[in-house]
Design a protein around this motif. Structure first.
Motif, PDB file in Angstrom:
ATOM      1  N   ILE A  39      50.301  30.246  34.028  1.00 13.12           N
ATOM      2  CA  ILE A  39      49.531  29.003  33.996  1.00 13.12           C
ATOM      3  C   ILE A  39      48.234  29.158  34.776  1.00 13.12           C
ATOM      4  CG2 ILE A  39      49.534  26.595  34.774  1.00 13.12           C
ATOM      5  CD1 ILE A  39      52.519  26.529  34.156  1.00 13.12           C
ATOM      6  N   ALA A  40      48.289  29.801  35.936  1.00 17.30           N
ATOM      7  CA  ALA A  40      47.079  29.991  36.745  1.00 17.30           C
ATOM      8  C   ALA A  40      46.029  30.795  35.977  1.00 17.30           C
ATOM      9  CB  ALA A  40      47.430  30.678  38.055  1.00 17.30           C
ATOM     10  N   LEU A  41      46.448  31.873  35.325  1.00 13.55           N
ATOM     11  CA  LEU A  41      45.495  32.688  34.566  1.00 13.55           C
ATOM     12  C   LEU A  41      44.947  31.932  33.362  1.00 13.55           C
ATOM     13  CD1 LEU A  41      47.251  36.190  34.647  1.00 13.55           C
ATOM     14  CD2 LEU A  41      45.333  35.389  36.030  1.00 13.55           C
ATOM     15  N   GLY A  42      45.810  31.154  32.697  1.00 17.19           N
ATOM     16  CA  GLY A  42      45.345  30.380  31.554  1.00 17.19           C
ATOM     17  C   GLY A  42      44.319  29.333  31.948  1.00 17.19           C
ATOM     18  N   VAL A  43      44.580  28.607  33.027  1.00 19.71           N
ATOM     19  CA  VAL A  43      43.631  27.596  33.496  1.00 19.71           C
ATOM     20  C   VAL A  43      42.346  28.252  33.980  1.00 19.71           C
ATOM     21  CG1 VAL A  43      43.255  25.810  35.238  1.00 19.71           C
ATOM     22  CG2 VAL A  43      45.447  25.948  34.053  1.00 19.71           C
ATOM     23  N   MET A  44      42.472  29.375  34.674  1.00 18.74           N
ATOM     24  CA  MET A  44      41.281  30.097  35.136  1.00 18.74           C
ATOM     25  C   MET A  44      40.406  30.510  33.951  1.00 18.74           C
ATOM     26  SD  MET A  44      41.019  33.797  37.034  1.00 18.74           S
ATOM     27  CE  MET A  44      41.490  34.595  35.488  1.00 18.74           C
ATOM     28  N   ALA A  45      41.026  31.081  32.926  1.00 21.14           N
ATOM     29  CA  ALA A  45      40.261  31.510  31.752  1.00 21.14           C
ATOM     30  C   ALA A  45      39.621  30.320  31.053  1.00 21.14           C
ATOM     31  CB  ALA A  45      41.169  32.269  30.791  1.00 21.14           C
ATOM     32  N   LEU A  46      40.346  29.206  30.973  1.00 20.23           N
ATOM     33  CA  LEU A  46      39.812  28.031  30.303  1.00 20.23           C
ATOM     34  C   LEU A  46      38.603  27.465  31.044  1.00 20.23           C
ATOM     35  CD1 LEU A  46      40.117  26.024  28.011  1.00 20.23           C
ATOM     36  CD2 LEU A  46      41.769  24.758  29.389  1.00 20.23           C
ATOM     37  N   VAL A 297      46.232  27.278  23.594  1.00 19.69           N
ATOM     38  CA  VAL A 297      47.458  27.940  23.131  1.00 19.69           C
ATOM     39  C   VAL A 297      47.963  28.912  24.189  1.00 19.69           C
ATOM     40  CG1 VAL A 297      48.404  29.490  21.384  1.00 19.69           C
ATOM     41  CG2 VAL A 297      46.853  27.657  20.703  1.00 19.69           C
ATOM     42  N   LEU A 298      47.045  29.607  24.872  1.00 14.36           N
ATOM     43  CA  LEU A 298      47.466  30.516  25.942  1.00 14.36           C
ATOM     44  C   LEU A 298      48.132  29.751  27.079  1.00 14.36           C
ATOM     45  CD1 LEU A 298      44.380  32.920  26.145  1.00 14.36           C
ATOM     46  CD2 LEU A 298      46.547  33.275  24.956  1.00 14.36           C
ATOM     47  N   VAL A 299      47.577  28.598  27.431  1.00 12.08           N
ATOM     48  CA  VAL A 299      48.196  27.776  28.475  1.00 12.08           C
ATOM     49  C   VAL A 299      49.561  27.283  28.018  1.00 12.08           C
ATOM     50  CG1 VAL A 299      47.948  25.684  29.863  1.00 12.08           C
ATOM     51  CG2 VAL A 299      45.951  27.094  29.385  1.00 12.08           C
ATOM     52  N   LEU A 300      49.692  26.936  26.731  1.00 11.39           N
ATOM     53  CA  LEU A 300      50.983  26.488  26.205  1.00 11.39           C
ATOM     54  C   LEU A 300      52.022  27.603  26.281  1.00 11.39           C
ATOM     55  CD1 LEU A 300      52.794  24.481  24.714  1.00 11.39           C
ATOM     56  CD2 LEU A 300      51.790  25.299  22.564  1.00 11.39           C
ATOM     57  N   ILE A 301      51.614  28.817  25.920  1.00  5.72           N
ATOM     58  CA  ILE A 301      52.549  29.951  25.990  1.00  5.72           C
ATOM     59  C   ILE A 301      53.004  30.172  27.424  1.00  5.72           C
ATOM     60  CG2 ILE A 301      52.750  32.443  25.660  1.00  5.72           C
ATOM     61  CD1 ILE A 301      50.820  32.163  23.305  1.00  5.72           C
ATOM     62  N   ALA A 302      52.065  30.079  28.367  1.00  5.78           N
ATOM     63  CA  ALA A 302      52.441  30.240  29.774  1.00  5.78           C
ATOM     64  C   ALA A 302      53.359  29.109  30.214  1.00  5.78           C
ATOM     65  CB  ALA A 302      51.183  30.271  30.641  1.00  5.78           C
ATOM     66  N   SER A 303      53.112  27.905  29.720  1.00  2.00           N
ATOM     67  CA  SER A 303      53.962  26.777  30.096  1.00  2.00           C
ATOM     68  C   SER A 303      55.366  26.909  29.533  1.00  2.00           C
ATOM     69  CB  SER A 303      53.324  25.463  29.604  1.00  2.00           C
ATOM     70  OG  SER A 303      52.037  25.281  30.135  1.00  2.00           O
ATOM     71  N   LEU A 405      45.127  19.212  30.490  1.00  2.00           N
ATOM     72  CA  LEU A 405      45.877  19.976  29.489  1.00  2.00           C
ATOM     73  C   LEU A 405      47.029  20.737  30.129  1.00  2.00           C
ATOM     74  CD1 LEU A 405      46.092  21.226  26.585  1.00  2.00           C
ATOM     75  CD2 LEU A 405      44.617  23.047  27.430  1.00  2.00           C
ATOM     76  N   SER A 406      46.759  21.433  31.225  1.00  2.00           N
ATOM     77  CA  SER A 406      47.787  22.235  31.879  1.00  2.00           C
ATOM     78  C   SER A 406      48.943  21.370  32.382  1.00  2.00           C
ATOM     79  CB  SER A 406      47.173  23.031  33.029  1.00  2.00           C
ATOM     80  OG  SER A 406      48.148  23.756  33.719  1.00  2.00           O
ATOM     81  N   LEU A 407      48.609  20.276  33.065  1.00  2.00           N
ATOM     82  CA  LEU A 407      49.672  19.415  33.610  1.00  2.00           C
ATOM     83  C   LEU A 407      50.453  18.741  32.497  1.00  2.00           C
ATOM     84  CD1 LEU A 407      47.897  17.757  36.677  1.00  2.00           C
ATOM     85  CD2 LEU A 407      49.440  19.724  36.632  1.00  2.00           C
ATOM     86  N   THR A 408      49.767  18.304  31.457  1.00  2.00           N
ATOM     87  CA  THR A 408      50.473  17.650  30.347  1.00  2.00           C
ATOM     88  C   THR A 408      51.465  18.591  29.683  1.00  2.00           C
ATOM     89  OG1 THR A 408      48.583  16.193  29.935  1.00  2.00           O
ATOM     90  CG2 THR A 408      50.167  16.453  28.157  1.00  2.00           C
ATOM     91  N   LEU A 409      51.021  19.810  29.397  1.00  2.00           N
ATOM     92  CA  LEU A 409      51.925  20.785  28.773  1.00  2.00           C
ATOM     93  C   LEU A 409      53.068  21.148  29.716  1.00  2.00           C
ATOM     94  CD1 LEU A 409      49.353  23.179  27.030  1.00  2.00           C
ATOM     95  CD2 LEU A 409      50.751  21.385  25.992  1.00  2.00           C
TER      96      LEU A 409
END
Length: 433
Positions: A39-46, A297-303, A405-409
């Protein structure tokens, strides 16, 4: 006796204790760390991607508006028939009373400046080298009103000496090996008319100023010349090719199109900066939406890793769930405990991702400079990208979107394993204990 309120302190304590798995439950701990890092990497990239895209768009628009007119008013070409030969000639449209028309346009509400301009294409030569250039004949006051052109941090020479020569872009100066004080020769294909036809006009001018507009294509092709000098050079005595208009709100430049047409008179046409660059900006906006979806989608996969970790946690804590239920914990309390387990992972990962994303966005120029040094300039090529650097612009809305997005997922994916834990039969959970 009333039951405790939802999300009471003991629910947070139990959830936090379950996240701190013992060594014997190392699988749960590993899954938690994988979820958190993902999740941290996904949010960072976003966040970093949105910041770079916003910075690129802002820099592109700034370079366009800093060296170009917001709107350009010009006259349509006229068709003239020769009565003797019945031949039809196309005469370029020009403004004869350009001072009066420019003053009328400048008086429109919201218009900050209107500048008559003479334009023409030439071949520029010096030191045995040549380059195609576009000459803008403009007054000294109008030139000094262009922020990108008169920026002292990116220019050489004294712009106050503009009327003594010509101002050339940094790209032209580099390709022709010119510096302030050197002379540049301009060759115009439409020169003096003689009995043997039209001969090219060749004149040499002193380079009084070298500028950088921040755009590779402008710096490589543009030359500014005093208006009176350009009129003489291009046979435009008493006329101007177009009138450049600058407004106080360039994003709403289309609102001035009709007033400009009425003021300029019959045969006038308007070309805005959005007409010139609108398709590119629309492509950027579309790419922003596509990149947001892909990184979402990357954040969703991490979630989704949170779900795997919680399923393992529920399985390992079956005995604890049974004991807690027999002690009086309701299904809702158990659901909230395991929901908090997943929520903690999502919140911590999101916070770390936001911090890393902001750090990356703030240092993206240094990172690109290092990559350019390693690849000998191959990481960022101005002739391809149009601008000289990769900027980043952090916007609160982009950070909010990434966090939301991250928290919702993260919250959504915890519901299924949390409900499974809440519906566990305490008798079945303790049968073999």
């Amino acid at each position: 006796m009333s039951s405790p309120a939802p999300f009471s302190r003991y629910e947070f304590l139990i959830a936090w204790r379950y996240l701190r798995a013992r060594r014997s439950e190392g699988g749960v701990s590993v899954m938690t760390w994988i979820s958190l890092i993902g999740i941290a990497l996904g949010v960072m990239a976003l966040i970093a991607t949105l910041a770079v895209r916003a910075g690129f768009r802002a820099e592109f628009v700034d370079t366009v508006l800093g060296a170009n007119a917001h709107s350009t008013v010009y006259m349509v070409p006229q068709r003239v028939e020769n009565d003797l030969t019945d031949e039809v000639y196309v005469v370029p449209g020009r403004f004869q009373e350009y001072d009066r028309i420019a003053a009328d346009i400048a008086g429109l509400p919201g218009v900050t400046r209107a500048a008559p301009v003479v334009r023409g294409q030439v071949m520029a030569t010096a030191n045995g080298k040549s380059n195609v250039a576009e000459v803008y004949g403009i007054s000294k006051d109008d030139l000094m009103a262009m922020p990108r052109i008169v920026d002292p941090n990116s220019s050489r020479g004294d712009v106050a000496q503009f009327e003594k020569g010509v101002a050339i872009g940094r790209g032209i100066a580099r390709e022709l090996s010119l510096d302030v004080g050197d002379r540049i020769r301009l060759i115009a294909p439409e020169g003096a008319r003689t009995a043997f036809g039209t001969t090219p006009r060749v004149n040499a001018y002193e380079v009084s100023y070298i500028f950088s507009a921040g755009r590779y294509d402008i710096d490589r092709t543009r030359i500014y010349m005093p208006l009176a000098l350009a009129q003489d050079y291009f046979n435009r005595e008493g006329s101007a090719d177009e009138i450049e208009v600058f407004v106080d709100d360039p994003e709403a430049v289309d609102d001035w199109t009709l007033p400009l047409l009425r003021t300029a008179g019959e045969g006038a046409q308007v070309w805005t900066w959005r007409d010139a660059s609108g398709s590119f900006l629309a492509a950027l906006d579309m790419e922003d939406d596509v990149m947001f979806v892909i990184l979402s989608v990357l954040v969703l996969i991490a979630s989704m890793n949170i779900t795997s970790g919680l399923v393992m946690l529920v399985k390992n804590k079956g005995r604890d769930i049974g004991i807690l239920r027999t002690m009086g914990l309701t299904e809702g309390a158990v659901l909230r405990v395991f929901f908090l387990c997943g929520a903690f992972t999502g919140i911590i990962g999101t916070v770390i991702g936001v911090l890393l994303g902001i750090l990356l966005a703030l240092n993206v120029e240094n990172i690109m400079a290092g990559l350019n040094a390693l690849t000998n300039g191959g990481a960022w090529q101005p002739e391809v990208r149009g601008i000289y650097q990769l900027p980043a612009e952090l916007r609160a809305w982009d950070i909010f979107r990434a966090v939301a997005l991250s928290l919702t997922l993260s919250f959504i994916v915890t519901i299924f394993p949390a409900r499974r834990a809440a519906r566990m039969n305490p008798v079945e959970a303790l049968r073999y204990e």
